[in-house]
Write an enzyme that holds these catalytic residues in place. Structure first.
Site, short mmCIF file in Angstrom:
data_model
loop_
_atom_site.label_atom_id
_atom_site.label_comp_id
_atom_site.label_asym_id
_atom_site.label_seq_id
_atom_site.Cartn_x
_atom_site.Cartn_y
_atom_site.Cartn_z
N TYR A 98 0.85 -1.33 -0.12
CA TYR A 98 -0.18 0.16 -0.06
C TYR A 98 0.99 1.33 0.05
CZ TYR A 98 -4.36 -2.61 0.59
OH TYR A 98 -5.27 -3.31 0.25
N GLU A 140 -8.40 -7.48 5.06
CA GLU A 140 -7.42 -8.39 4.59
C GLU A 140 -6.69 -8.97 5.64
OE1 GLU A 140 -5.12 -5.96 1.82
OE2 GLU A 140 -7.07 -5.28 0.83
#
Length: 398
Positions: A98, A140
């Site tokens: 990310y 997640e």
């Protein structure tokens, strides 16, 4: 929730960002892959990059998330985020990635918009990004905790050619693992150029079967990269081979309880519906279920006989099928019609349309048409769920 100052800035700049978001995502992917070619080779779907669908889907998800933040403060778009998180988990996306995405995405925003990205604007959209990213990371993390992160191996114990373009593979994972009817697994293959490409395939049988079945349609095209994994599986995989697969993921699963269901599919989208019906049959369910399927022709309809047998095994189920090419031998079959799916005249399950929960899977135009027909008949939009193969272009078009 966005800070008040950032919310004001995002609301004011959203039209500008949204208007340039497709160019931004194109620049983002170009620079990301130029500096990190291994991501395109081993993580991202090269076919979806080549046809531009992934760029459109990313643009749509960013715009949809930002719009939700400013129009519905305190309410995150949970369905969209859950769908993305499940896809990321099936690919093995990590938290560290990310930060990489942030670097290249905001670099692209600066390149495309230039001086319009003031420190105030940059800070506001940075808040949007990390709010979305941290939400996904949390989702997640939970998925990995439940299913386990990493690839497992499964032996192909049976291969069956279903149609000219579709093959089913029965897999036996080394580590026994259950799944929810409607979920999918990722399959990772090493292609001739050394790339390790990943694709998702719905599990098309019930968890009670023990083994996993995936049904793979060969994506045709003149050298189109989007067909490279399906072609490899068709051409090379035989009984006895071992495949690298993920744990099962996916949020379009059989709704719990005993309420009425409508399961609608088109083409290869029948696969998660088969899993749901197989589970209902295996557990002796008497739920009221309407099954709808549309296809090009009976010959192209994969698992056609199996679908009919599963519906027949359920006392509360009915089947309606549409074929664009209807042979004369089926002209008098009351369960079959010519043309495209038309739900305007079929009896919906349940006493009231508002009681129905619908699950859709198939090409986007089909799902949009079915959803519109259901909503027009009184089925609440919140009760219509869908699954897409590949990037979620429904979000992008919303």
């Amino acid at each position: 929730m966005l800070s008040p100052q950032s919310a004001t800035t995002v609301r004011a700049t959203l039209p500008v960002i949204a208007g340039a978001i497709t160019e931004i995502t194109a620049r983002f992917y170009d620079t990301l892959f130029a500096d990190n070619p291994e991501l395109l080779r081993d993580l991202f779907n090269r076919g979806n990059q080549a046809n531009g669908e992934q760029r459109v889907a990313l643009a749509g998800s960013i715009a949809a998330f930002a719009t939700a933040l400013v129009e519905r403060p305190g309410e995150l778009p949970g369905t969209m985020l859950s769908r993305i998180a499940n896809k990321h988990a099936s690919l093995g996306v990590t938290e560290e990635q990310y930060a990489v995405v942030h670097k290249y995405l905001f670099g692209a925003i600066g390149e495309v918009l230039g001086d319009a990205v003031t420190p105030e604007v940059g800070q506001a959209w940075d808040e949007v990004y990390w709010l979305m990213a941290e939400t996904l990371i949390g989702l997640e993390r939970d998925l990995y905790r439940e299913a386990g992160q990493g690839w497992i191996h499964a032996t192909v114990i049976e291969r069956r050619d279903e149609t000219a373009d579709v093959v089913s593979l029965l897999l036996r994972p080394y580590t026994p693992m259950s799944f929810l009817p409607g979920q999918y697994v990722s399959v990772q293959v090493t292609l001739p150029d050394g790339a390790r490409q990943i694709r998702q395939y719905s599990l098309s049988n019930a968890p009670e079967r023990g083994d996993w079945r995936i049904t793979v349609k060969r994506v045709r095209g003149e050298g189109a990269p989007e067909g490279e994994v399906s072609a490899w599986l068709h051409d090379h995989v035989r009984a006895g081979d071992v495949l690298a697969v993920s744990a099962p993921f996916g949020d379009l699963t059989l709704p719990g309880g005993d309420g009425p269901l409508l399961l609608a599919s088109a083409g290869i989208g029948v696969t998660p519906v088969l899993s749901m019906l197989d589970h209902l049959a295996a557990t002796g369910s008497d739920r009221r279920v309407v099954v709808v399927h549309a296809d090009r022709s009976p010959e192209a309809h994969v698992h056609r006989e199996e679908l009919a047998d599963l519906v027949a095994a359920l006392p509360g189920a009915t089947l309606h099928q549409w074929y664009e090419e209807l042979p004369a031998r089926l002209a008098d079959d009351p369960a079959v019609a010519a043309g495209r799916a038309d739900l305007s005249a079929i009896d919906l399950p349940g006493d009231l349309p508002g009681d129905v929960v619908a699950c859709l899977c198939g090409p986007l135009p089909f799902m949009r048409a079915v959803r519109a027909q259901l909503v027009e008949r009184g089925v609440p939009a919140s009760g219509v769920h869908y699954e897409v193969f590949g990037p979620d272009l429904w979000i992008a078009a919303a």
